[in-house]
Design a protein around this motif. Structure first.
Motif, short mmCIF file in Angstrom:
data_model
loop_
_atom_site.label_atom_id
_atom_site.label_comp_id
_atom_site.label_asym_id
_atom_site.label_seq_id
_atom_site.Cartn_x
_atom_site.Cartn_y
_atom_site.Cartn_z
N SER A 164 14.56 -5.00 -0.81
CA SER A 164 15.41 -5.88 -1.99
C SER A 164 14.53 -5.77 -3.16
O SER A 164 13.45 -5.66 -3.11
N ARG A 165 15.38 -6.35 -4.18
CA ARG A 165 14.73 -6.35 -5.61
C ARG A 165 13.64 -7.24 -5.33
O ARG A 165 12.49 -7.10 -6.10
N THR A 166 13.89 -8.58 -4.58
CA THR A 166 12.87 -9.67 -4.48
C THR A 166 11.62 -9.05 -3.92
O THR A 166 10.36 -9.34 -4.27
N GLY B 283 0.82 -1.42 0.11
CA GLY B 283 -0.09 -0.03 -0.08
C GLY B 283 0.73 1.21 0.09
O GLY B 283 0.41 2.27 -0.58
N GLU B 284 1.84 1.19 0.70
CA GLU B 284 2.67 2.58 0.74
C GLU B 284 3.55 2.76 -0.50
O GLU B 284 3.75 3.68 -0.79
N ILE B 285 3.91 1.48 -1.13
CA ILE B 285 4.56 1.53 -2.50
C ILE B 285 3.43 2.18 -3.40
O ILE B 285 3.80 3.04 -4.22
N ARG C 180 5.77 -7.01 -4.16
CA ARG C 180 4.70 -6.08 -3.63
C ARG C 180 4.24 -5.51 -5.08
O ARG C 180 2.95 -5.47 -5.09
N VAL C 181 4.98 -5.31 -5.95
CA VAL C 181 4.55 -4.74 -7.26
C VAL C 181 3.85 -5.61 -8.07
O VAL C 181 2.60 -5.31 -8.54
N ASP C 182 4.10 -7.02 -7.97
CA ASP C 182 3.27 -8.01 -8.58
C ASP C 182 1.84 -7.97 -8.23
O ASP C 182 0.86 -8.17 -8.82
N ARG C 183 1.75 -7.96 -6.85
CA ARG C 183 0.45 -7.89 -6.24
C ARG C 183 -0.57 -6.59 -6.63
O ARG C 183 -1.67 -7.00 -6.84
N LEU C 184 0.08 -5.42 -6.60
CA LEU C 184 -0.54 -4.35 -7.13
C LEU C 184 -0.82 -4.41 -8.71
O LEU C 184 -1.97 -4.07 -9.04
#
Length: 407
Positions: A46-48, A22-24, A53-57
């Motif tokens: 980290s990149r992982t 959510g913060e991202i 997180r991005v994948d879920r968004l």
């Protein structure tokens, strides 16, 4: 935006818990970051962890990804952006005799708009049942997925308990006092519903339409009269939510007209659209709506023009005190009577500039609302978007969908 684990987009390292999805999302929505590398620098993840997180968004439809400019090493960098088409919010701006409705995207842009003509005296259950029916049809007409409705913004006249989501005993809303309004809509749309005063949501919209203006006074002149105050960039609701209730300020030289609030010579009973309908009817004009008053003014009816200008003077008399107290940069005038803008605002200006101190009016602008009839629904949309797209709300949605990544 601030939040646990978030540093600046320039790369400050986190000092507490890792940044959530959510913060991202908030950083992406603000335009502070646009790539995974920038997210890593801003959050220290980290990149992982960033990828998870991005994948879920992306799966939730809140973010899109396209190939952008060259990254370090010359390879194209995938760029992330807020996906404004990733859902809709619904807006309902309830008026005394008419409710404006809209379906909006996640940026608050109106996709479709309509209205329901029903007097609020019909009661909250009847009014909001009709509102729910028409909103459902509007969603269908836009081709939107009902399952992608993320929230509803609702405004009503007068003082509102925004936490409980109900009216606080407003005379023009008989039968609405202390009735919790969200449950009357969530049976049809099981999403968050946020409720506020009608002029407050107009002020939210006008504030967005006036970037860089931190001190703004919004006036609505329609069936009734109300105002809202943005001071220092923040909407001021007051200790009990009644900031801006200028309609029941008493006019000193009034004729002794009783007001429905129990006092006499309130601004609303002397200068509102309802008052003008009453006074014009008494003078032999056939008019029963505020739009009818506007039509008389536009046709050049001298008595209508005179009465509207007098109403403007009375409104300006009350606003002058607010100008001296708050020193706004801009006064915007909205509501159904703004169609008779020239005589209305001529009267407002006359009193404001006569009665206010010169330093407060030296650069003061008095102008029509920027959104031409859409400020109510746009403000309702922004109101609920600020809630349903907040970092914590996004994290809650991801958790419900079992999409939240491990820390």
């Amino acid at each position: 935006m601030t939040g646990a684990g978030i540093g600046s987009a320039r790369g400050r390292r986190p000092t507490s818990a890792p940044a959530t999805a959510g913060e991202i999302f908030a950083l992406i929505r603000q335009g502070a970051v646009a790539t995974r590398t920038e997210i890593g620098r801003a959050t220290g993840l980290s990149r992982t962890a960033v990828a998870a997180r991005v994948d879920r968004l992306l799966k939730e439809g809140l973010v899109t990804e396209v190939q952008g400019g060259a990254a370090t090493g010359g390879r194209p960098a995938a760029r992330l952006a807020f996906h404004t088409a990733g859902g809709t919010v619904l807006a309902a701006s309830v008026g005394v005799s008419r409710t404006s409705l809209a379906v909006c995207d996640l940026a608050g842009t109106v996709l479709a708009q309509d209205s329901v003509r029903m007097r609020v005296r019909s009661g909250p259950e009847a009014v909001l049942e009709a509102v729910g029916d028409r909103l459902a049809r509007l969603v269908q007409e836009t081709g939107s997925d009902p399952a992608q409705v993320r929230g509803i913004g609702l405004s009503i006249p007068g003082t509102v308990d925004s936490v409980a989501g109900c009216s606080i005993g407003v005379p023009v809303l008989p039968g609405w006092a202390e009735v919790k309004l969200p449950p009357l809509l969530t049976d049809r749309f099981p999403v968050p519903v946020r409720v506020d005063n009608d002029v407050n949501v107009m002020a939210i919209a006008e504030q967005h339409a006036h970037p860089g203006i931190d001190d703004l006074l919004v006036v609505k002149v329609s069936t009734g009269i109300g105002a809202a105050v943005v001071s220092g960039g923040t909407l001021q609701r007051g200790a009990r939510g009644s900031a801006g209730e200028i309609g029941h300020t008493q006019i000193a030289d009034g004729p002794g007209t009783p007001c429905h609030c129990g006092n006499v010579d309130c601004l609303e009973i002397l200068a509102s659209g309802s008052a003008l309908i009453r006074d014009l009817t008494a003078r032999g004009r056939t008019v029963d709506t505020v739009s009818g008053v506007v039509d008389l003014v536009r046709s050049g009816d001298a008595e209508a023009v005179r009465l509207v200008r007098t109403a403007g003077r009375r409104i300006g008399e009350v606003l002058a005190s607010a100008v001296n107290l708050l020193n706004p940069a801009v006064i915007t005038v909205g509501g159904d009577l703004v169609g008779a803008y020239e005589p209305l605002v001529a009267g407002i200006r006359e009193s404001v500039f006569k009665r206010s101190v010169a330093t407060a009016t030296q650069t003061l602008r008095v102008e029509p609302g920027a959104l031409a009839g859409r400020s109510g629904v746009t403000g309702c949309a922004i109101l609920v978007l600020d809630q349903v797209l907040s970092p914590s709300a996004v994290d809650d949605v991801l958790a419900q969908h079992d999409l939240t990544p491990p820390d």
